[in-house]
Design a protein around this motif. Structure first.
Motif, PDB file in Angstrom:
ATOM      1  N   ALA A  30       0.827  -1.207   0.000  1.00  0.00           N
ATOM      2  CA  ALA A  30       0.000   0.000   0.000  1.00  0.00           C
ATOM      3  C   ALA A  30       0.864   1.260   0.000  1.00  0.00           C
ATOM      4  O   ALA A  30       0.512   2.272  -0.626  1.00  0.00           O
ATOM      5  N   ALA A  31       2.011   1.200   0.670  1.00  0.00           N
ATOM      6  CA  ALA A  31       2.912   2.356   0.693  1.00  0.00           C
ATOM      7  C   ALA A  31       3.480   2.618  -0.700  1.00  0.00           C
ATOM      8  O   ALA A  31       3.619   3.776  -1.111  1.00  0.00           O
ATOM      9  N   ILE A  32       3.793   1.556  -1.432  1.00  0.00           N
ATOM     10  CA  ILE A  32       4.285   1.719  -2.805  1.00  0.00           C
ATOM     11  C   ILE A  32       3.196   2.359  -3.667  1.00  0.00           C
ATOM     12  O   ILE A  32       3.466   3.262  -4.463  1.00  0.00           O
ATOM     13  N   VAL A  33       1.955   1.889  -3.494  1.00  0.00           N
ATOM     14  CA  VAL A  33       0.838   2.436  -4.272  1.00  0.00           C
ATOM     15  C   VAL A  33       0.652   3.920  -3.960  1.00  0.00           C
ATOM     16  O   VAL A  33       0.381   4.727  -4.853  1.00  0.00           O
ATOM     17  N   ALA A  34       0.787   4.291  -2.680  1.00  0.00           N
ATOM     18  CA  ALA A  34       0.636   5.698  -2.300  1.00  0.00           C
ATOM     19  C   ALA A  34       1.704   6.558  -2.966  1.00  0.00           C
ATOM     20  O   ALA A  34       1.422   7.661  -3.460  1.00  0.00           O
ATOM     21  N   GLN A  35       2.936   6.064  -3.017  1.00  0.00           N
ATOM     22  CA  GLN A  35       4.005   6.803  -3.688  1.00  0.00           C
ATOM     23  C   GLN A  35       3.749   6.880  -5.196  1.00  0.00           C
ATOM     24  O   GLN A  35       4.007   7.908  -5.835  1.00  0.00           O
ATOM     25  N   GLU A  36       3.239   5.784  -5.749  1.00  0.00           N
ATOM     26  CA  GLU A  36       2.916   5.766  -7.177  1.00  0.00           C
ATOM     27  C   GLU A  36       1.820   6.775  -7.495  1.00  0.00           C
ATOM     28  O   GLU A  36       1.880   7.493  -8.501  1.00  0.00           O
ATOM     29  N   ASP A  37       0.828   6.842  -6.623  1.00  0.00           N
ATOM     30  CA  ASP A  37      -0.264   7.795  -6.795  1.00  0.00           C
ATOM     31  C   ASP A  37       0.273   9.225  -6.774  1.00  0.00           C
ATOM     32  O   ASP A  37      -0.074  10.058  -7.627  1.00  0.00           O
ATOM     33  N   ALA A  38       1.159   9.501  -5.814  1.00  0.00           N
ATOM     34  CA  ALA A  38       1.737  10.841  -5.715  1.00  0.00           C
ATOM     35  C   ALA A  38       2.560  11.171  -6.955  1.00  0.00           C
ATOM     36  O   ALA A  38       2.511  12.303  -7.465  1.00  0.00           O
ATOM     37  N   ALA A  39       3.305  10.204  -7.454  1.00  0.00           N
ATOM     38  CA  ALA A  39       4.120  10.432  -8.647  1.00  0.00           C
ATOM     39  C   ALA A  39       3.250  10.748  -9.849  1.00  0.00           C
ATOM     40  O   ALA A  39       3.550  11.642 -10.643  1.00  0.00           O
ATOM     41  N   GLN A  40       2.157  10.017  -9.990  1.00  0.00           N
ATOM     42  CA  GLN A  40       1.250  10.278 -11.115  1.00  0.00           C
ATOM     43  C   GLN A  40       0.607  11.652 -10.993  1.00  0.00           C
ATOM     44  O   GLN A  40       0.474  12.377 -11.988  1.00  0.00           O
ATOM     45  N   LYS A  41       0.204  12.029  -9.785  1.00  0.00           N
ATOM     46  CA  LYS A  41      -0.400  13.348  -9.593  1.00  0.00           C
ATOM     47  C   LYS A  41       0.598  14.466  -9.866  1.00  0.00           C
ATOM     48  O   LYS A  41       0.221  15.548 -10.327  1.00  0.00           O
ATOM     49  N   GLY A  61       2.864  14.270 -12.064  1.00  0.00           N
ATOM     50  CA  GLY A  61       3.288  14.168 -13.451  1.00  0.00           C
ATOM     51  C   GLY A  61       4.688  13.594 -13.607  1.00  0.00           C
ATOM     52  O   GLY A  61       5.341  13.788 -14.637  1.00  0.00           O
ATOM     53  N   ASP A  62       5.155  12.877 -12.578  1.00  0.00           N
ATOM     54  CA  ASP A  62       6.496  12.277 -12.609  1.00  0.00           C
ATOM     55  C   ASP A  62       6.385  10.873 -13.198  1.00  0.00           C
ATOM     56  O   ASP A  62       6.359   9.872 -12.478  1.00  0.00           O
ATOM     57  N   ARG A  63       6.331  10.785 -14.518  1.00  0.00           N
ATOM     58  CA  ARG A  63       6.143   9.503 -15.192  1.00  0.00           C
ATOM     59  C   ARG A  63       7.278   8.517 -14.906  1.00  0.00           C
ATOM     60  O   ARG A  63       7.010   7.340 -14.644  1.00  0.00           O
ATOM     61  N   PRO A  64       8.554   8.939 -14.928  1.00  0.00           N
ATOM     62  CA  PRO A  64       9.619   7.983 -14.616  1.00  0.00           C
ATOM     63  C   PRO A  64       9.460   7.329 -13.250  1.00  0.00           C
ATOM     64  O   PRO A  64       9.641   6.121 -13.105  1.00  0.00           O
ATOM     65  N   ALA A  65       9.143   8.133 -12.224  1.00  0.00           N
ATOM     66  CA  ALA A  65       8.968   7.568 -10.888  1.00  0.00           C
ATOM     67  C   ALA A  65       7.765   6.638 -10.838  1.00  0.00           C
ATOM     68  O   ALA A  65       7.795   5.591 -10.181  1.00  0.00           O
ATOM     69  N   ALA A  66       6.694   6.991 -11.542  1.00  0.00           N
ATOM     70  CA  ALA A  66       5.503   6.145 -11.566  1.00  0.00           C
ATOM     71  C   ALA A  66       5.816   4.791 -12.204  1.00  0.00           C
ATOM     72  O   ALA A  66       5.347   3.741 -11.732  1.00  0.00           O
ATOM     73  N   ILE A  67       6.596   4.793 -13.272  1.00  0.00           N
ATOM     74  CA  ILE A  67       6.987   3.537 -13.919  1.00  0.00           C
ATOM     75  C   ILE A  67       7.822   2.690 -12.962  1.00  0.00           C
ATOM     76  O   ILE A  67       7.598   1.480 -12.820  1.00  0.00           O
ATOM     77  N   ARG A  68       8.792   3.340 -12.295  1.00  0.00           N
ATOM     78  CA  ARG A  68       9.644   2.590 -11.369  1.00  0.00           C
ATOM     79  C   ARG A  68       8.839   1.997 -10.223  1.00  0.00           C
ATOM     80  O   ARG A  68       9.001   0.825  -9.860  1.00  0.00           O
ATOM     81  N   LEU A  69       7.942   2.782  -9.647  1.00  0.00           N
ATOM     82  CA  LEU A  69       7.153   2.313  -8.511  1.00  0.00           C
ATOM     83  C   LEU A  69       6.171   1.222  -8.921  1.00  0.00           C
ATOM     84  O   LEU A  69       5.917   0.277  -8.161  1.00  0.00           O
ATOM     85  N   SER A  70       5.620   1.348 -10.116  1.00  0.00           N
ATOM     86  CA  SER A  70       4.744   0.299 -10.614  1.00  0.00           C
ATOM     87  C   SER A  70       5.498  -1.019 -10.716  1.00  0.00           C
ATOM     88  O   SER A  70       5.014  -2.078 -10.302  1.00  0.00           O
ATOM     89  N   GLY A  71       6.706  -0.966 -11.262  1.00  0.00           N
ATOM     90  CA  GLY A  71       7.516  -2.176 -11.350  1.00  0.00           C
ATOM     91  C   GLY A  71       7.876  -2.714  -9.980  1.00  0.00           C
ATOM     92  O   GLY A  71       7.855  -3.931  -9.744  1.00  0.00           O
ATOM     93  N   GLU A  72       8.197  -1.816  -9.046  1.00  0.00           N
ATOM     94  CA  GLU A  72       8.539  -2.227  -7.691  1.00  0.00           C
ATOM     95  C   GLU A  72       7.373  -2.967  -7.036  1.00  0.00           C
ATOM     96  O   GLU A  72       7.572  -3.948  -6.303  1.00  0.00           O
ATOM     97  N   PHE A  73       6.153  -2.536  -7.313  1.00  0.00           N
ATOM     98  CA  PHE A  73       4.968  -3.192  -6.760  1.00  0.00           C
ATOM     99  C   PHE A  73       4.907  -4.649  -7.222  1.00  0.00           C
ATOM    100  O   PHE A  73       4.697  -5.570  -6.416  1.00  0.00           O
ATOM    101  N   HIS A  74       5.091  -4.876  -8.509  1.00  0.00           N
ATOM    102  CA  HIS A  74       4.986  -6.237  -9.039  1.00  0.00           C
ATOM    103  C   HIS A  74       6.119  -7.131  -8.525  1.00  0.00           C
ATOM    104  O   HIS A  74       5.900  -8.313  -8.231  1.00  0.00           O
ATOM    105  N   VAL A  75       7.329  -6.569  -8.404  1.00  0.00           N
ATOM    106  CA  VAL A  75       8.439  -7.345  -7.878  1.00  0.00           C
ATOM    107  C   VAL A  75       8.198  -7.685  -6.416  1.00  0.00           C
ATOM    108  O   VAL A  75       8.476  -8.807  -5.963  1.00  0.00           O
TER     109      VAL A  75
END
Length: 251
Positions: free
Chosen positions: A123-134, A136-150
């Motif tokens: 859930a903490a990863i998702v929260a960071q991903e949400d913040a990155a998307q809001k 407009g930090d696409r690189p961070a959102a991609i990294r965090l999305s991958g981190e979630f799946h790993v």
């Protein structure tokens, strides 16, 4: 194919943390630059330019590039040097087909082993991903999305599975850079939240089905073609990535 012109760096781009080798620090820098799509597929990675940028010998650069090559992020081409990996359309489809087999199949073990601490970490990863998307930090959102799946794969306590998923997620970052739209990321954070809910509820079949639909939806956003975007200069990219590099590998 894009070519990066070597430029002189005023000072080395990386300073290893205590106990960290310089080649590890350089590896993390390049891994971040590639995974977050600052260095786009097909970009040449000249040893001499990287050597000057990082203030190290070409031997160290060659070692780092070979490591990235083993992970599928870099392609070492005889007599042509290293380039950022260029996944073909067929390979891209195979990557996502394999991810579905592995990640959907892992759901039963994830649900069996997941602790409340694991779910809070997700859930903490998702929260960071949400913040990155809001932001407009696409690189961070991609990294965090991958981190979630790993992280999901790591919950199974199956090291081979986790390493395989990590490699496929890294390769997926190249697919996103090659075929994704400018506003797309690898996943929607709301879908990650739904997967956490299903895991917490112990709904194995529903979680596996949702993961399959989730990965299908990600792939459906790709515009498969063989045209890759042209990157900016090498030194500019590496300077931009420097503040983003983690102290240790996250994926």
């Amino acid at each position: 194919m894009s070519t990066l012109e070597p430029t002189a760096a005023p000072r080395p781009l990386v300073e290893p943390t205590p106990g960290q080798d310089k080649d590890e620090a350089i590896y993390l820098h390049l891994h971040t630059a590639i995974f977050e799509a600052h260095l786009t597929p097909g970009t040449r990675l000249p040893e001499d330019a990287l050597s000057r940028s990082f203030g190290v010998s070409r031997t160290i650069i060659r070692k780092v590039l070979q490591r990235l090559g083993h992970e599928g992020l870099v392609e070492i081409r005889p007599n042509r040097g290293a380039v950022v990996g260029e996944p073909s359309v067929d390979e891209s489809r195979e990557v996502f087909a394999t991810r579905k087999i592995l990640e959907c199949g892992a759901m039963a073990e994830v649900i069996k082993r997941a602790t409340e601490a694991d779910l809070k970490a997700l859930a903490a990863i998702v929260a960071q991903e949400d913040a990155a998307q809001k932001d407009g930090d696409r690189p961070a959102a991609i990294r965090l999305s991958g981190e979630f799946h790993v992280r999901l794969a790591e919950i199974t306590a199956n090291g081979i599975l986790a390493r395989t998923v990590s490699a496929l997620v890294a390769r997926s970052s190249l697919i996103i850079a090659t075929y994704g739209s400018p506003i797309s990321t690898s996943c929607r954070h709301s879908e990650h939240t739904e997967i956490i809910t299903l895991i917490r509820a112990g709904k194995t079949e529903a979680a596996a089905a949702w993961m399959a639909e989730h990965l299908d939806r990600v792939e459906s956003g790709f515009a498969y073609s063989e045209n890759a975007p042209k990157p900016p200069g090498l030194e500019e990219i590496l300077q931009r990535v420097a503040p983003r590099v983690p102290k240790k590998r996250l994926l």
